[in-house]
Design a protein around this motif. Structure first.
Motif, PDB file in Angstrom:
ATOM      1  N   GLY A  19       2.903   1.302   1.057  1.00 32.92           N
ATOM      2  CA  GLY A  19       3.624   0.298   0.284  1.00 32.92           C
ATOM      3  C   GLY A  19       2.915  -1.027   0.152  1.00 32.92           C
ATOM      4  O   GLY A  19       2.465  -1.595   1.152  1.00 32.92           O
ATOM      5  N   GLY A  20       2.856  -1.473  -1.117  1.00 32.50           N
ATOM      6  CA  GLY A  20       2.322  -2.799  -1.398  1.00 32.50           C
ATOM      7  C   GLY A  20       3.452  -3.769  -1.702  1.00 32.50           C
ATOM      8  O   GLY A  20       3.395  -4.937  -1.336  1.00 32.50           O
ATOM      9  N   SER A  21       4.510  -3.248  -2.376  1.00 29.63           N
ATOM     10  CA  SER A  21       5.691  -4.091  -2.600  1.00 29.63           C
ATOM     11  C   SER A  21       6.503  -4.141  -1.309  1.00 29.63           C
ATOM     12  O   SER A  21       6.846  -5.211  -0.803  1.00 29.63           O
ATOM     13  CB  SER A  21       6.570  -3.513  -3.706  1.00 29.63           C
ATOM     14  OG  SER A  21       5.824  -3.294  -4.874  1.00 29.63           O
ATOM     15  N   ASP A  22       6.773  -2.970  -0.777  1.00 30.81           N
ATOM     16  CA  ASP A  22       7.553  -2.870   0.458  1.00 30.81           C
ATOM     17  C   ASP A  22       6.580  -2.942   1.642  1.00 30.81           C
ATOM     18  O   ASP A  22       6.279  -1.940   2.286  1.00 30.81           O
ATOM     19  CB  ASP A  22       8.322  -1.543   0.458  1.00 30.81           C
ATOM     20  CG  ASP A  22       9.169  -1.386   1.708  1.00 30.81           C
ATOM     21  OD1 ASP A  22       9.305  -2.362   2.467  1.00 30.81           O
ATOM     22  OD2 ASP A  22       9.682  -0.266   1.928  1.00 30.81           O
ATOM     23  N   MET A  40      -2.490  -7.214   2.979  1.00 29.61           N
ATOM     24  CA  MET A  40      -1.084  -6.857   3.172  1.00 29.61           C
ATOM     25  C   MET A  40      -0.838  -5.397   2.815  1.00 29.61           C
ATOM     26  O   MET A  40      -0.090  -4.703   3.485  1.00 29.61           O
ATOM     27  CB  MET A  40      -0.204  -7.743   2.274  1.00 29.61           C
ATOM     28  CG  MET A  40      -0.306  -9.215   2.574  1.00 29.61           C
ATOM     29  SD  MET A  40       0.666 -10.197   1.423  1.00 29.61           S
ATOM     30  CE  MET A  40       2.334  -9.748   1.879  1.00 29.61           C
ATOM     31  N   THR A  41      -1.443  -4.961   1.709  1.00 27.67           N
ATOM     32  CA  THR A  41      -1.077  -3.673   1.124  1.00 27.67           C
ATOM     33  C   THR A  41      -1.621  -2.501   1.935  1.00 27.67           C
ATOM     34  O   THR A  41      -2.797  -2.485   2.313  1.00 27.67           O
ATOM     35  CB  THR A  41      -1.625  -3.592  -0.317  1.00 27.67           C
ATOM     36  OG1 THR A  41      -1.169  -4.746  -1.018  1.00 27.67           O
ATOM     37  CG2 THR A  41      -1.180  -2.338  -1.024  1.00 27.67           C
ATOM     38  N   GLU A  42      -0.751  -1.529   2.164  1.00 28.14           N
ATOM     39  CA  GLU A  42      -1.179  -0.275   2.801  1.00 28.14           C
ATOM     40  C   GLU A  42      -0.781   0.883   1.889  1.00 28.14           C
ATOM     41  O   GLU A  42      -0.068   0.686   0.899  1.00 28.14           O
ATOM     42  CB  GLU A  42      -0.554  -0.159   4.189  1.00 28.14           C
ATOM     43  CG  GLU A  42      -0.974  -1.344   5.060  1.00 28.14           C
ATOM     44  CD  GLU A  42      -0.772  -1.138   6.543  1.00 28.14           C
ATOM     45  OE1 GLU A  42      -0.455  -0.003   6.962  1.00 28.14           O
ATOM     46  OE2 GLU A  42      -0.936  -2.109   7.288  1.00 28.14           O
ATOM     47  N   GLY A 101       2.486  -9.165  -6.240  1.00 30.90           N
ATOM     48  CA  GLY A 101       3.879  -8.803  -6.496  1.00 30.90           C
ATOM     49  C   GLY A 101       4.082  -8.442  -7.953  1.00 30.90           C
ATOM     50  O   GLY A 101       3.767  -9.236  -8.844  1.00 30.90           O
ATOM     51  N   THR A 102       4.608  -7.223  -8.198  1.00 33.73           N
ATOM     52  CA  THR A 102       4.842  -6.779  -9.580  1.00 33.73           C
ATOM     53  C   THR A 102       6.020  -7.562 -10.179  1.00 33.73           C
ATOM     54  O   THR A 102       6.756  -8.250  -9.460  1.00 33.73           O
ATOM     55  CB  THR A 102       5.184  -5.271  -9.616  1.00 33.73           C
ATOM     56  OG1 THR A 102       6.366  -5.084  -8.838  1.00 33.73           O
ATOM     57  CG2 THR A 102       4.066  -4.413  -9.054  1.00 33.73           C
ATOM     58  N   THR A 103       6.183  -7.402 -11.482  1.00 29.16           N
ATOM     59  CA  THR A 103       7.201  -8.192 -12.192  1.00 29.16           C
ATOM     60  C   THR A 103       8.598  -7.960 -11.598  1.00 29.16           C
ATOM     61  O   THR A 103       9.347  -8.904 -11.344  1.00 29.16           O
ATOM     62  CB  THR A 103       7.176  -7.823 -13.691  1.00 29.16           C
ATOM     63  OG1 THR A 103       5.814  -7.857 -14.125  1.00 29.16           O
ATOM     64  CG2 THR A 103       7.994  -8.792 -14.517  1.00 29.16           C
TER      65      THR A 103
HETATM   66  P1  FAD Z   1       4.463  -0.008  -5.480  1.00 29.59           P
HETATM   67  O1  FAD Z   1       5.063  -0.929  -4.497  1.00 29.59           O
HETATM   68  O2  FAD Z   1       4.467   1.440  -5.188  1.00 29.59           O
HETATM   69  O3  FAD Z   1       5.145  -0.272  -6.884  1.00 29.59           O
HETATM   70  C1  FAD Z   1       5.130   0.698  -7.937  1.00 29.59           C
HETATM   71  C2  FAD Z   1       6.226   0.343  -8.942  1.00 29.59           C
HETATM   72  O4  FAD Z   1       7.511   0.326  -8.286  1.00 29.59           O
HETATM   73  C3  FAD Z   1       6.058  -1.035  -9.578  1.00 29.59           C
HETATM   74  O5  FAD Z   1       6.369  -0.965 -10.926  1.00 29.59           O
HETATM   75  C4  FAD Z   1       7.081  -1.907  -8.873  1.00 29.59           C
HETATM   76  O6  FAD Z   1       7.571  -2.964  -9.671  1.00 29.59           O
HETATM   77  C5  FAD Z   1       8.183  -0.889  -8.599  1.00 29.59           C
HETATM   78  N1  FAD Z   1       9.023  -1.315  -7.482  1.00 29.59           N
HETATM   79  C6  FAD Z   1       8.660  -1.453  -6.183  1.00 29.59           C
HETATM   80  N2  FAD Z   1       9.697  -1.898  -5.468  1.00 29.59           N
HETATM   81  C7  FAD Z   1      10.738  -2.046  -6.321  1.00 29.59           C
HETATM   82  C8  FAD Z   1      12.092  -2.461  -6.184  1.00 29.59           C
HETATM   83  N3  FAD Z   1      12.605  -2.791  -4.998  1.00 29.59           N
HETATM   84  N4  FAD Z   1      12.880  -2.478  -7.292  1.00 29.59           N
HETATM   85  C9  FAD Z   1      12.375  -2.148  -8.496  1.00 29.59           C
HETATM   86  N5  FAD Z   1      11.093  -1.745  -8.687  1.00 29.59           N
HETATM   87  C10 FAD Z   1      10.299  -1.701  -7.609  1.00 29.59           C
HETATM   88  N6  FAD Z   1      -3.212  -6.200  -1.829  1.00 29.59           N
HETATM   89  C11 FAD Z   1      -3.576  -6.910  -0.737  1.00 29.59           C
HETATM   90  O7  FAD Z   1      -2.831  -6.945   0.225  1.00 29.59           O
HETATM   91  N7  FAD Z   1      -4.751  -7.574  -0.706  1.00 29.59           N
HETATM   92  C12 FAD Z   1      -5.594  -7.595  -1.740  1.00 29.59           C
HETATM   93  O8  FAD Z   1      -6.625  -8.253  -1.661  1.00 29.59           O
HETATM   94  C13 FAD Z   1      -5.258  -6.853  -2.902  1.00 29.59           C
HETATM   95  N8  FAD Z   1      -6.113  -6.790  -3.951  1.00 29.59           N
HETATM   96  C14 FAD Z   1      -5.768  -6.056  -5.035  1.00 29.59           C
HETATM   97  C15 FAD Z   1      -6.673  -5.949  -6.094  1.00 29.59           C
HETATM   98  C16 FAD Z   1      -6.353  -5.216  -7.202  1.00 29.59           C
HETATM   99  C17 FAD Z   1      -7.335  -5.129  -8.307  1.00 29.59           C
HETATM  100  C18 FAD Z   1      -5.110  -4.538  -7.277  1.00 29.59           C
HETATM  101  C19 FAD Z   1      -4.753  -3.719  -8.478  1.00 29.59           C
HETATM  102  C20 FAD Z   1      -4.216  -4.612  -6.227  1.00 29.59           C
HETATM  103  C21 FAD Z   1      -4.538  -5.363  -5.099  1.00 29.59           C
HETATM  104  N9  FAD Z   1      -3.678  -5.454  -4.022  1.00 29.59           N
HETATM  105  C22 FAD Z   1      -4.021  -6.169  -2.908  1.00 29.59           C
HETATM  106  C23 FAD Z   1      -2.471  -4.641  -3.984  1.00 29.59           C
HETATM  107  C24 FAD Z   1      -1.299  -5.180  -4.792  1.00 29.59           C
HETATM  108  O9  FAD Z   1      -0.765  -6.330  -4.232  1.00 29.59           O
HETATM  109  C25 FAD Z   1      -0.266  -4.065  -4.868  1.00 29.59           C
HETATM  110  O10 FAD Z   1      -0.843  -3.020  -5.619  1.00 29.59           O
HETATM  111  C26 FAD Z   1       1.014  -4.524  -5.491  1.00 29.59           C
HETATM  112  O11 FAD Z   1       1.671  -5.457  -4.665  1.00 29.59           O
HETATM  113  C27 FAD Z   1       1.964  -3.343  -5.767  1.00 29.59           C
HETATM  114  O12 FAD Z   1       2.106  -2.529  -4.659  1.00 29.59           O
HETATM  115  P2  FAD Z   1       1.898  -0.929  -4.759  1.00 29.59           P
HETATM  116  O13 FAD Z   1       0.563  -0.713  -5.372  1.00 29.59           O
HETATM  117  O14 FAD Z   1       2.158  -0.324  -3.438  1.00 29.59           O
HETATM  118  O15 FAD Z   1       2.972  -0.470  -5.803  1.00 29.59           O
END
Ligand code: FAD
Ligand code: MFK
Length: 509
Positions: free
Chosen positions: A182-185, A177-179, A434-436
């Motif tokens: 954005g991983g959250s978005d 899913m993650t690019e 999904g982060t907290t």
């Molecule tokens: P961001 O989305 O940039 O988040 C950064 C910060 O912003 C966080 O604190 C978050 O809580 C906060 N934030 C974001 N949106 C909001 C909001 N609307 N309101 C308030 N705060 C917000 N992904 C896959 O798809 N497949 C995998 O197999 C996979 N494996 C992984 C393995 C590891 C070891 C790790 C560390 C990650 C992996 N991931 C994978 C990715 C993971 O799901 C994402 O890193 C995670 O969902 C967060 O996305 P991001 O890194 O883009 O962080």
């Protein structure tokens, strides 16, 4: 060096060492099922101590690596994983860690409870092989929920291989899913495009930024369909869900390049790659534009697995610390004889028990819902409890395991003891799936379903308190929290209405 050696903590059969697990299973299962499952868990616990724990340790010590090119400059993307990692995956299949959850010969509630109990025992020794298992479970759930099993050739073959108990034939799934953006978005960040080749088949072009367990056989992924004019719909409504083979039957990658393996803080046993999709052939498995809703089926399962891993890590560090406290002498007494130390262990125990009961409540609701024994109220509660337990257990396990490490003093910090990896691996549970904060927003999303989940939640809490004879003691606290949540729910309702009508409203959350 003197003759003295520090005593090492001893890992005992994690089932027989965990009376709470036994009590919960006794309470939730019919007697005959309990007897069968209890026997299986006891045997599995012995296997964890005598075989699996060492395999997990070896997987940590012999980490995966990637050879992108051969000696002659040919691109080969050769992923090397240790034999212990492969063996752990085989054991997962043999022990039915995923297939049990789908065994239609067994009552729906029983099978999910047995599966969750086994995963809970397995997780801290599993060398992160629980990660591909979580995604495998999520993939099966998604394909079944979307009605593809038995109706769609590739999905049916995939499910049959994912539930296989034959370690040599069983497949596992990834979840891409993650690019970078954005991983959250996910919808805002997805730049993977799908170009139609024929009927349901597409070629995918994009860059997947985190792809764990890349030695899997299939993956579910999201991409934006490009029409004949080269246009694609932006946002959530532009994303569709695709199923693909990672390699063909000859072992050639399916239009995929493994660019690099991530160098991570923990989860070092697990190969997590950056992938370039350069014409990967994939079959669409959702309606066009329904990719996020489709993959949410996977997320809700993997989030339960994540919660199991979080609580299992908490339980493991407590078991080891408790054992150590009966061996280590400090200031002339065993640690266990110092009230201050036992108070620390007791605090950890209480926190862990709370999280433990929440995962078994989500397992119960999952089993009830899937077996159609449950009501629409159970489905709504499951939808609410899943992000709550993920965010709470995921968050709490990090400080709790850190406290557990401290119980070993300096030895907790020493790599050869195997203890530091428990903390390293815990730190991922609040981040992935999904982060907290993102999960707390998902709780609000769950509020907007058809059922009044806040009332349902408190009805369930009151039932549990009544069973425990604690209603009068906690009545006022519960009523206060319930009122607060109801106010939030009502403000959210107003905000949603206002957003639909274009006017503004202030939500005091
Ligand atoms: P961001 O989305 O940039 O988040 C950064 C910060 O912003 C966080 O604190 C978050 O809580 C906060 N934030 C974001 N949106 C909001 C909001 N609307 N309101 C308030 N705060 C917000 N992904 C896959 O798809 N497949 C995998 O197999 C996979 N494996 C992984 C393995 C590891 C070891 C790790 C560390 C990650 C992996 N991931 C994978 C990715 C993971 O799901 C994402 O890193 C995670 O969902 C967060 O996305 P991001 O890194 O883009 O962080
Ligand atoms: C040991 C254990 C190991 C566990 C495995 C680890 C390996 C994998 C590691 C990974 O990290 S995989 C990647 C995990 N990524 C995430 O968890 C993404 C986090 N972000 C979110 O969850 C966002 O909330 C989300 C991407 C879903 C938000 O996207 P949108 O586009 O803003 O969603 P939107 O528009 O609110 O919802 C679209 C639809 O999906 C709606 O349905 P409808 O269209 O029918 O109304 C939503 O109701 C539905 N939906 C969203 N989340 C849902 C859900 N439905 C059910 N359950 C949910 N949780």
């Amino acid at each position: 060096t003197g003759g003295f050696a520090q005593p090492a903590p001893v890992l005992r059969n994690p089932y027989r060492d965990d009376p709470l697990l036994d009590r919960v299973l006794k309470r939730l299962l019919p007697r005959a099922d309990y007897d069968k499952i209890s026997h299986d868990l006891s045997k599995f616990g012995d296997r964890i101590v005598s075989e699996i724990d060492e395999l997990g340790r070896q997987a940590e010590l012999n980490q995966p690596r990637l050879e992108p090119y051969d000696a002659w400059g040919n691109r080969v993307d050769n992923l090397i994983v240790c034999k212990e990692w492969n063996r752990l995956k085989e054991i997962c299949a043999e022990e039915g860690l995923i297939s049990i959850g789908y065994d239609e010969k067994v009552d729906g509630l029983t099978r999910r409870l047995q599966q969750v109990a086994k995963l809970y025992l397995f997780s801290p020794s599993a060398g992160l092989s629980t990660c591909p298992m979580a995604m495998t479970d999520g993939c099966i759930k998604t394909l079944k929920t979307l009605g593809l099993y038995d109706n769609h050739r590739f999905s049916t073959e995939t499910v049959n291989r994912l539930v296989s108990r034959d370690g040599k034939k069983a497949w596992t799934s990834g979840q891409w899913m993650t690019e970078k953006k954005g991983g959250s978005d996910v919808a805002g960040g997805c730049d993977t495009y799908a170009v139609q080749e024929k009927e349901n088949f597409y070629r995918l072009y994009g860059y997947k930024w985190f792809s764990s367990a890349i030695d899997a056989d299939v993956a579910l992924t999201l991409a934006r369909i490009v029409d004949k004019q080269g246009n694609a719909v932006e946002g959530t409504r532009g994303l569709s869900l695709f199923l693909l083979r990672i390699k063909d039957d000859n072992g050639h990658l399916n239009g995929i390049q493994m660019i690099k393996l991530k160098n991570k803080l923990g989860t070092k046993q697990l190969p997590t790659a950056e992938l370039l999709l350069d014409g990967a052939q994939a079959e669409i498995v959702s309606d066009p534009g329904r990719g996020v809703a489709g993959i949410a089926n996977m997320l809700n399962i993997t989030r339960i697995h994540n919660s199991i891993a979080s609580v299992a890590g908490m339980r493991r560090i407590i078991s080891l610390a408790r054992d150590y406290s009966t061996r280590r002498t400090v200031f002339g007494r065993l640690q266990a004889d110092w009230p201050l130390h036992t108070a620390t262990l007791a605090k950890m125990e209480v926190e862990t028990r709370g999280c433990f009961l929440l995962i078994f409540e989500s397992a119960r609701l999952l089993g009830m819902t899937e077996s159609k024994q449950g009501t629409s109220e159970d489905s709504a509660l499951l939808r609410l409890v899943t992000p709550i337990v993920k965010l709470y257990a995921g968050k709490q396990c990090v400080p709790l395991i850190s406290e557990g490490i401290e119980c070993f003093g300096g030895q907790g910090y020493i790599e050869d003891t195997g203890l530091p990896s428990i903390l390293r691996d815990a730190q991922v549970t609040p981040i992935w799936e999904g982060t907290t904060n993102v999960l707390s927003l998902d709780v609000l999303r769950a509020f907007s379903g058809k059922e009044d989940v806040v009332s349902l939640f408190y009805k369930r809490i009151n039932e549990l308190l009544a069973n425990a004879g604690k209603v009068s003691e906690l009545k006022d606290v519960i009523a206060k929290v319930e009122n607060g949540l109801k106010q939030l729910q009502s403000q959210l309702g107003k905000a949603t209405q206002a957003a639909k009508s274009g006017s503004g409203v202030h939500v005091d959350a």
